[in-house]
Design an enzyme around this catalytic site. Structure first.
Site, PDB file in Angstrom:
ATOM      1  N   GLY A 139      48.668  -5.405 -16.886  1.00 48.83           N
ATOM      2  CA  GLY A 139      48.705  -6.314 -15.747  1.00 48.83           C
ATOM      3  C   GLY A 139      47.419  -7.092 -15.604  1.00 48.83           C
ATOM      4  O   GLY A 139      46.578  -7.128 -16.512  1.00 48.83           O
ATOM      5  N   ASP A 140      47.243  -7.711 -14.445  1.00 46.07           N
ATOM      6  CA  ASP A 140      46.111  -8.584 -14.139  1.00 46.07           C
ATOM      7  C   ASP A 140      45.422  -8.054 -12.890  1.00 46.07           C
ATOM      8  O   ASP A 140      45.989  -8.088 -11.800  1.00 46.07           O
ATOM      9  CB  ASP A 140      46.611 -10.020 -13.916  1.00 46.07           C
ATOM     10  CG  ASP A 140      45.503 -10.992 -13.552  1.00 46.07           C
ATOM     11  OD1 ASP A 140      44.334 -10.568 -13.453  1.00 46.07           O
ATOM     12  OD2 ASP A 140      45.809 -12.186 -13.361  1.00 46.07           O
ATOM     13  N   PHE A 141      44.185  -7.556 -13.043  1.00 48.08           N
ATOM     14  CA  PHE A 141      43.539  -6.939 -11.887  1.00 48.08           C
ATOM     15  C   PHE A 141      43.121  -7.932 -10.811  1.00 48.08           C
ATOM     16  O   PHE A 141      42.741  -7.544  -9.709  1.00 48.08           O
ATOM     17  CB  PHE A 141      42.379  -6.024 -12.279  1.00 48.08           C
ATOM     18  CG  PHE A 141      41.339  -6.588 -13.214  1.00 48.08           C
ATOM     19  CD1 PHE A 141      40.914  -7.902 -13.157  1.00 48.08           C
ATOM     20  CD2 PHE A 141      40.730  -5.760 -14.158  1.00 48.08           C
ATOM     21  CE1 PHE A 141      39.935  -8.397 -13.992  1.00 48.08           C
ATOM     22  CE2 PHE A 141      39.760  -6.238 -15.013  1.00 48.08           C
ATOM     23  CZ  PHE A 141      39.352  -7.565 -14.932  1.00 48.08           C
ATOM     24  N   ASP A 147      45.101  -2.116 -18.111  1.00 47.73           N
ATOM     25  CA  ASP A 147      44.366  -3.195 -18.756  1.00 47.73           C
ATOM     26  C   ASP A 147      45.336  -4.344 -18.995  1.00 47.73           C
ATOM     27  O   ASP A 147      46.513  -4.269 -18.635  1.00 47.73           O
ATOM     28  CB  ASP A 147      43.717  -2.723 -20.068  1.00 47.73           C
ATOM     29  CG  ASP A 147      42.387  -3.420 -20.340  1.00 47.73           C
ATOM     30  OD1 ASP A 147      42.356  -4.672 -20.283  1.00 47.73           O
ATOM     31  OD2 ASP A 147      41.395  -2.736 -20.623  1.00 47.73           O
ATOM     32  N   HIS A 194      30.602  -6.111 -14.313  1.00 51.88           N
ATOM     33  CA  HIS A 194      29.506  -6.932 -14.847  1.00 51.88           C
ATOM     34  C   HIS A 194      29.993  -8.121 -15.673  1.00 51.88           C
ATOM     35  O   HIS A 194      29.213  -9.011 -15.995  1.00 51.88           O
ATOM     36  CB  HIS A 194      28.532  -6.070 -15.658  1.00 51.88           C
ATOM     37  CG  HIS A 194      29.023  -5.640 -17.005  1.00 51.88           C
ATOM     38  ND1 HIS A 194      28.202  -5.034 -17.932  1.00 51.88           N
ATOM     39  CD2 HIS A 194      30.241  -5.711 -17.609  1.00 51.88           C
ATOM     40  CE1 HIS A 194      28.891  -4.759 -19.028  1.00 51.88           C
ATOM     41  NE2 HIS A 194      30.128  -5.164 -18.848  1.00 51.88           N
TER      42      HIS A 194
END
Length: 335
Positions: free
Chosen positions: A224-226, A198, A244
């Site tokens: 981190g950054d997905f 996350d 969503h």
């Protein structure tokens, strides 16, 4: 709902009063105060720090709603429904009720009609981009995380637990919050390993459910950054109520990150409230979709066909949809 159209419509309109009553009880901790058994209204008022007369009026209404049961002498006890407002109930919905009753959530929903007029997020018009707001206001972010934990325990986990996770050596929970879902999965899969992924500020406060479940030694926590990348080497990438939150282009970027990271033969598993194609029975997914319209730009619930289109753009292929409750598991394989 009553068969008379006028009474039915009134029930929809004054549903806001019902929600306010339940949310106030959650915020005050009424169910927790009744966990040890029945108590009279004055005792409860002292326990939760409320005005005795006002609290009795709330308790009486909750009894009529079936959340509590009123006995002689203004004594109240929990019903099976009310038990789920306790913090320690395994399917507690308290966190979700607290969020829906919070001032910031109600303020956002007060602009719902404008969201319908413009297609824009009422929340973002008032507070700015949703995820920036929750990062900068951690007290609101904590309420949101508690709400999602409530939803996971009560509704998402029943959909996910039917999936055979023993097929996967490593499960990566993408956007997994504090780790409640991954804890449940690893508890039922003693040979498996997990990665909780996350945003860094979320991971800083995460992991409690993993420790409580005794599976923390089999799990790695990664921030981190997905949109950029997700931890590599997973056999299953679980995204529960994540896709969503985003419009189509951003959703494809997230899914493509998972596609690049997964092992050969890996899977992407979305847990979402899938909207059935018409004609359909009434479904909670269409109402959840209105929440998404209010909260974040581009956020929405989708049909299975719409998920298939996202998967194709990300190099994946829809393999099936299972569940049948409020939430479903949408499975994708490499395309």
């Amino acid at each position: 709902m009553p068969p008379d159209p006028a009474q039915r419509l009134l029930g929809y309109i004054d549903g806001a009063w019902v929600a306010s009553a339940v949310c106030a009880a959650a915020e005050l901790g009424v169910a927790d105060a009744l966990a040890g058994g029945a108590r009279d209204a004055d005792q409860l008022a002292r326990a939760v720090g409320a005005h005795p007369g006002a609290l009795y009026r709330l308790l009486r209404a909750l009894a009529d709603l079936g959340v509590l049961r009123e006995l002689d002498g203004r004594v109240f006890e929990l019903t099976e429904t009310g038990e789920r407002l306790r913090r320690d109930h395994p399917e507690s919905q308290r966190g979700f009720a607290v969020m829906l009753g919070s001032s910031w959530h109600r303020r956002a929903w007060s602009g719902f009609a404008d969201s319908v007029r413009t297609g824009e997020s009422a929340f973002e018009r008032v507070f700015g981009p949703a995820f920036d707001h929750f990062r900068d206001h951690p007290e609101h972010g904590e309420v949101l995380n508690d709400a999602m934990t409530s939803v996971s325990a009560a509704f998402v986990w029943p959909a996910v637990r039917g999936h055979d996770f023993t097929r996967y050596g490593t499960v990566v929970d993408v956007g997994g919050g504090h780790g409640a879902m991954l804890a449940a999965i690893l508890s039922a899969h003693p040979e498996g390993r997990g990665v909780l992924f996350d945003l860094p500020h979320v991971i800083e406060g995460a992991g409690g459910p993993l420790v409580e479940a005794g599976v923390a030694d089999r799990c790695e926590l990664v921030g981190g950054d997905f949109f950029t990348s997700v931890p590599p080497g997973g056999d299953a990438y679980l995204l529960s109520n994540v896709v969503h939150d985003w419009g189509d282009d951003d959703a494809v970027r997230i899914l493509a990150s998972c596609r690049r990271a997964m092992n050969d033969g890996g899977r992407v598993l979305l847990c979402e409230a899938v909207i059935p194609d018409p004609p359909r029975e009434p479904t909670a997914a269409t109402v959840i979709d209105l929440e998404m319209l209010v909260i974040a730009k581009g956020a929405r619930q989708r049909t299975a066909g719409e998920y298939a289109e996202l998967f194709e753009r990300a190099g994946l292929r829809l393999a099936g949809v299972t569940g049948g409750g409020v939430f479903d598991v949408v499975e994708a394989v490499p395309g």
